[in-house]
Write a protein that holds these residues in place. Structure first.
Motif, PDB file in Angstrom:
ATOM      1  N   THR A  65       8.657  -4.124   0.682  1.00 25.76           N
ATOM      2  CA  THR A  65       8.512  -4.227  -0.764  1.00 25.76           C
ATOM      3  C   THR A  65       9.620  -3.467  -1.477  1.00 25.76           C
ATOM      4  N   GLU A  66       9.876  -2.214  -1.085  1.00 26.05           N
ATOM      5  CA  GLU A  66      10.896  -1.441  -1.800  1.00 26.05           C
ATOM      6  C   GLU A  66      12.288  -2.019  -1.574  1.00 26.05           C
ATOM      7  N   LYS A  67      12.537  -2.636  -0.431  1.00 21.05           N
ATOM      8  CA  LYS A  67      13.832  -3.271  -0.195  1.00 21.05           C
ATOM      9  C   LYS A  67      14.015  -4.468  -1.128  1.00 21.05           C
ATOM     10  N   VAL A  68      12.964  -5.261  -1.288  1.00 14.72           N
ATOM     11  CA  VAL A  68      13.044  -6.416  -2.177  1.00 14.72           C
ATOM     12  C   VAL A  68      13.190  -5.958  -3.623  1.00 14.72           C
ATOM     13  N   ASN A 119       0.834  -1.200   0.000  1.00 14.45           N
ATOM     14  CA  ASN A 119       0.000   0.000   0.000  1.00 14.45           C
ATOM     15  C   ASN A 119       0.867   1.248   0.000  1.00 14.45           C
ATOM     16  N   GLY A 120       2.219   1.034  -0.121  1.00 14.16           N
ATOM     17  CA  GLY A 120       3.137   2.164  -0.174  1.00 14.16           C
ATOM     18  C   GLY A 120       3.337   2.789   1.188  1.00 14.16           C
ATOM     19  N   THR A 121       4.362   3.630   1.305  1.00 10.94           N
ATOM     20  CA  THR A 121       4.605   4.390   2.519  1.00 10.94           C
ATOM     21  C   THR A 121       4.915   5.816   2.119  1.00 10.94           C
ATOM     22  N   SER A 122       4.851   6.706   3.060  1.00 13.47           N
ATOM     23  CA  SER A 122       5.136   8.100   2.727  1.00 13.47           C
ATOM     24  C   SER A 122       5.624   8.826   3.969  1.00 13.47           C
ATOM     25  N   GLY A 123       6.192  10.013   3.746  1.00 12.35           N
ATOM     26  CA  GLY A 123       6.591  10.864   4.851  1.00 12.35           C
ATOM     27  C   GLY A 123       7.671  10.265   5.723  1.00 12.35           C
ATOM     28  N   ASN A 180       8.180  15.165 -20.965  1.00  8.57           N
ATOM     29  CA  ASN A 180       8.857  16.162 -20.139  1.00  8.57           C
ATOM     30  C   ASN A 180       8.146  16.350 -18.804  1.00  8.57           C
ATOM     31  N   ASP A 181       8.939  16.369 -17.715  1.00 10.14           N
ATOM     32  CA  ASP A 181       8.344  16.604 -16.397  1.00 10.14           C
ATOM     33  C   ASP A 181       9.421  17.119 -15.447  1.00 10.14           C
ATOM     34  N   THR A 182       8.997  17.472 -14.238  1.00 11.98           N
ATOM     35  CA  THR A 182       9.930  18.069 -13.280  1.00 11.98           C
ATOM     36  C   THR A 182      10.928  17.063 -12.718  1.00 11.98           C
ATOM     37  N   ASN A 183      10.524  15.788 -12.616  1.00 12.21           N
ATOM     38  CA  ASN A 183      11.464  14.731 -12.240  1.00 12.21           C
ATOM     39  C   ASN A 183      11.013  13.421 -12.873  1.00 12.21           C
ATOM     40  N   VAL A 184      11.886  12.425 -12.813  1.00  9.82           N
ATOM     41  CA  VAL A 184      11.630  11.164 -13.522  1.00  9.82           C
ATOM     42  C   VAL A 184      10.420  10.437 -12.946  1.00  9.82           C
ATOM     43  N   GLU A 185      10.337  10.363 -11.618  1.00 12.06           N
ATOM     44  CA  GLU A 185       9.220   9.643 -10.990  1.00 12.06           C
ATOM     45  C   GLU A 185       7.873  10.221 -11.417  1.00 12.06           C
ATOM     46  N   ASP A 193      10.887   4.434  -5.320  1.00 13.93           N
ATOM     47  CA  ASP A 193       9.913   5.525  -5.210  1.00 13.93           C
ATOM     48  C   ASP A 193       8.591   5.136  -5.849  1.00 13.93           C
ATOM     49  N   LEU A 194       8.666   4.504  -7.006  1.00 12.32           N
ATOM     50  CA  LEU A 194       7.436   4.103  -7.689  1.00 12.32           C
ATOM     51  C   LEU A 194       6.745   2.960  -6.960  1.00 12.32           C
ATOM     52  N   ALA A 195       7.529   2.061  -6.361  1.00 11.46           N
ATOM     53  CA  ALA A 195       6.931   0.985  -5.573  1.00 11.46           C
ATOM     54  C   ALA A 195       6.107   1.556  -4.437  1.00 11.46           C
ATOM     55  N   ASN A 196       6.549   2.690  -3.904  1.00  9.60           N
ATOM     56  CA  ASN A 196       5.834   3.326  -2.803  1.00  9.60           C
ATOM     57  C   ASN A 196       4.704   4.228  -3.271  1.00  9.60           C
ATOM     58  N   HIS A 197       4.886   4.929  -4.377  1.00  6.81           N
ATOM     59  CA  HIS A 197       3.983   6.028  -4.707  1.00  6.81           C
ATOM     60  C   HIS A 197       3.067   5.795  -5.908  1.00  6.81           C
TER      61      HIS A 197
END
Length: 274
Positions: A126-129, A112-116, A219-224, A260-264
């Motif tokens: 998940t992101e570690k794996v 379900n992702g994490t934030s903050g 084009n965007d402000t960052n890759v994510e 980052d994408l795994a989380n967001h």
């Protein structure tokens, strides 16, 4: 693809991952490995490895076995080969080690992702794996009644080192007869001319027998944000990436787009190791 690993903490997110695993297993005639991890205090773990039974831990293990048996009897798993295991170990370590031991072809994880502040301090298993696994990792965020991606985004810089993992991405896309949307994300910090970017992508794809694909520059402000916004703009079913799996200070300072994408990202994500 013959062995699919689904780690489970018995949460709804883990069940969503297992339902997708069941669908992929049926398509590929694969077996599912269901893994539960028990993380206990080190002193208890030392006692167990030393052969000393601890009533509380044995109770946890017994309850876990009963829950796994209940899961294996669910109707969406009917007819599939299910191997189950319980490891008394930190979740991310257990998943990586089990994957190597069993020569797993694909790991499917719910998240379900994490934030903050939680994301900064403890992150997610998940992101570690995603970062450390040699096997591809498919991250599922919500229940998908019919997992059959028709539009798959592959975001990359399309350099030579990407070619080997791209073969696996291509195989995965072919399994579902999906269209690949190849995209380069241009940001203020990584500007490349349109002419150079188009030539790089065309030279890359010309070495593969791909028919159903398209190329894009976004084009965007960052890759994510670029990957997420582009994927939303074409209503993609799945995002695919390659990762170096950096660790230590390099990872701390550069971050990881795949993590980052795994989380967001709200869409399913599959990551292949370079």
């Amino acid at each position: 693809m013959k062995k699919i690993l689904v780690p489970t903490d018995f949460s709804i997110q883990a069940e969503n991952a297992l339902k997708v695993a069941a669908q992929i297993a049926r398509i590929n005639n694969a077996e599912i490995h269901l893994l539960h991890m028990l993380e206990i205090p080190s002193q208890m773990n030392d006692a167990i490895t030393g052969g000393a039974p601890i009533p509380e831990v044995m109770l946890f293990i017994q309850k876990a076995k009963e829950t796994i048996q209940f899961i294996k009897e669910k109707s969406f798993l009917n007819g599939l080969i299910i191997t189950d295991s319980i490891k008394v170990e930190k979740p991310s370590h257990a998943i990586i080690s089990y994957s190597k031991e069993q020569d797993i072809d694909l790991i499917i994880m719910g998240s379900n992702g994490t934030s903050g502040i939680e994301e900064i301090i403890i992150g997610s298993n998940t992101e570690k794996v995603v970062r450390l696994s040699n096997a591809p990792v498919l991250v599922i965020k919500e229940e998908i009644p019919e997992f059959h991606p028709k539009n798959i985004v592959f975001a990359s810089d399309f350099l030579e080192e990407i070619k080997k993992p791209f073969e696996k991405i291509l195989d995965f896309a072919n399994t579902f007869d999906a269209k690949l949307h190849l995209v380069t994300i241009c940001t203020p910090n990584s500007f490349k001319t349109t002419d150079l970017t188009e030539k790089t992508m065309q030279n890359f794809i010309s070495g593969f027998p791909v028919k159903n694909f398209s190329t894009h520059i976004y084009n965007d402000t960052n890759v994510e944000k670029g990957i997420i916004n582009f994927s939303n703009s074409i209503n993609a079913d799945l995002i695919s990436l390659c990762t170096h799996g950096r660790t230590g200070f390099t990872h701390f300072f550069t971050g990881s787009i795949s993590e980052d994408l795994a989380n967001h990202a709200s869409k399913p994500l599959i990551v292949f190791k370079i």
